[in-house]
Write a protein that holds these residues in place. Sequence first.
Motif, mmCIF file in Angstrom:
data_model
loop_
_atom_site.group_PDB
_atom_site.id
_atom_site.type_symbol
_atom_site.label_atom_id
_atom_site.label_comp_id
_atom_site.label_asym_id
_atom_site.label_seq_id
_atom_site.Cartn_x
_atom_site.Cartn_y
_atom_site.Cartn_z
ATOM 1 N N GLY A 96 -94.770 38.091 -33.199
ATOM 2 C CA GLY A 96 -95.056 36.740 -32.937
ATOM 3 C C GLY A 96 -96.549 36.273 -32.972
ATOM 4 N N ASN A 114 -99.138 33.342 -31.880
ATOM 5 C CA ASN A 114 -99.488 32.617 -31.021
ATOM 6 C C ASN A 114 -100.948 31.957 -31.095
ATOM 7 O OD1 ASN A 114 -96.990 32.822 -29.227
ATOM 8 N ND2 ASN A 114 -97.792 34.887 -29.789
ATOM 9 N N GLU A 151 -97.912 40.019 -29.051
ATOM 10 C CA GLU A 151 -96.362 39.963 -28.850
ATOM 11 C C GLU A 151 -95.748 40.742 -30.310
ATOM 12 O OE1 GLU A 151 -93.713 36.004 -27.984
ATOM 13 O OE2 GLU A 151 -95.021 36.052 -29.578
ATOM 14 N N ALA A 191 -89.281 44.800 -26.674
ATOM 15 C CA ALA A 191 -90.216 43.811 -27.072
ATOM 16 C C ALA A 191 -91.383 43.869 -26.059
ATOM 17 C CB ALA A 191 -89.323 42.364 -27.104
ATOM 18 N N TYR A 192 -92.367 42.844 -26.255
ATOM 19 C CA TYR A 192 -93.612 42.907 -25.343
ATOM 20 C C TYR A 192 -94.294 41.939 -25.717
ATOM 21 C CZ TYR A 192 -96.161 44.423 -29.572
ATOM 22 O OH TYR A 192 -96.952 44.593 -30.785
ATOM 23 N N ALA A 193 -95.062 41.310 -24.378
ATOM 24 C CA ALA A 193 -96.086 40.431 -24.491
ATOM 25 C C ALA A 193 -97.126 40.729 -23.716
ATOM 26 C CB ALA A 193 -95.609 38.948 -24.323
ATOM 27 N N ALA A 195 -100.792 43.726 -32.200
ATOM 28 C CA ALA A 195 -99.451 43.390 -32.679
ATOM 29 C C ALA A 195 -99.293 43.287 -34.116
ATOM 30 C CB ALA A 195 -99.114 42.266 -31.822
ATOM 31 N N ALA A 206 -89.417 38.500 -30.761
ATOM 32 C CA ALA A 206 -90.805 38.481 -30.983
ATOM 33 C C ALA A 206 -91.536 37.125 -30.910
ATOM 34 C CB ALA A 206 -90.948 38.969 -32.393
ATOM 35 N N MET A 245 -90.965 36.212 -26.523
ATOM 36 C CA MET A 245 -91.681 36.648 -25.256
ATOM 37 C C MET A 245 -92.893 36.054 -24.662
ATOM 38 S SD MET A 245 -89.907 39.385 -24.386
ATOM 39 C CE MET A 245 -90.884 40.371 -23.460
ATOM 40 N N LEU A 246 -93.993 35.999 -25.411
ATOM 41 C CA LEU A 246 -95.053 35.232 -24.794
ATOM 42 C C LEU A 246 -94.863 33.930 -24.466
ATOM 43 C CD1 LEU A 246 -98.227 35.789 -24.276
ATOM 44 C CD2 LEU A 246 -98.830 35.307 -26.366
ATOM 45 N N SER A 255 -91.627 28.274 -32.594
ATOM 46 C CA SER A 255 -92.116 29.160 -32.860
ATOM 47 C C SER A 255 -92.227 30.030 -34.244
ATOM 48 C CB SER A 255 -90.954 30.397 -31.838
ATOM 49 O OG SER A 255 -90.941 30.026 -30.626
#
Length: 324
Positions: A39, A41, A64, A86-88, A94, A119, A122-123, A319
């Motif tokens: 992602g 951001n 992310e 998945a993660y933020a 990343a 992706a 998440m954040l 996004s």
Amino acid sequence: MTKAFRFYETGGSDVLRFEDVTLGTPGEGEVLLRQKAVGLNYIDIYFRSGVYPAPSYPAGLGLEGAGVIEAVGDGVTDLSVGDRVAYAAQPLGAYAEARIMPAKGLVKIPDDISFELAAGAMLQGMTAQYLLRRTYKVQKGDTILIHAAAGGVGQIVCQWAKHLGATVIGTVGSPEKAEIAKAKGCDYPILYRDDVVSERVMDITKGQGVDVVYDSVGKDTFDDSLKCLKRLGMMVSFGQASGAVPPIEMSKLAPGAYFLTRPSIFQYTATREELLATAQDLFDVLKSGVVKIDITATYPLADAAKAHDDLEGRKTNGSIVFTV
């Protein structure tokens, strides 16, 4: 050997370097993650430009992503090889084809949510969750103001707040973005280049003001945002796209006994329990259709510099995701 972005000094997008890096094996509490999507951001630009300091140099970038676990280290009990996650979360890094990642920052993705959606969600999605459900818990009948209503967080906030029964006012930069925000549940899009936002807000609310302002713009909007609040309203300053808010005198809060907070997602997801609960709330509204996240642009990971330029140049909305 894998490829990842590094930067050795802060500056414009030209400081980014796509380099070969060597990954070791995951240690205690870590996993090896093969990434499928990453992602983009605005916080990435903050780190790259030096608004937020990187812990050391050369630094990785990005917070992310989503992918598949290829190996797990000792002590990892709730994740396995082959899991879609998945993660933020920190640490930075990343923007990479693969990475070693602390397992505590990862959550499993439901089968019906794609890597790209995860992706891109998440954040921004977990940010919207803590803003609406924890920082100021929006209730039916509230009136809110969200700046950058056509942006990634803004679109999610508009939809989620509308579902909660709020009246949604949002600022946008063009008639095209006003239509986007309106389609996502914004009742009153305000063109901030054409109108004084606080004056329009007071017109819309018949002089009452809003219960809460969610402001990710910062320096350019802070003072006028305060003028939008009703008595005992809350000012939530969660970003600074236009620059940092200068030091303020506390007396500025006195006219309406306003509340002021500067939250961070990393404080709201600091424990494993908080992270899982926040992500589950997000997944629930995604799966139910309450929130629909539009991936409005995708870039190959190698084109990160161009993506940064487009984001800073306000050429994007919604996004944005890198494909890996």
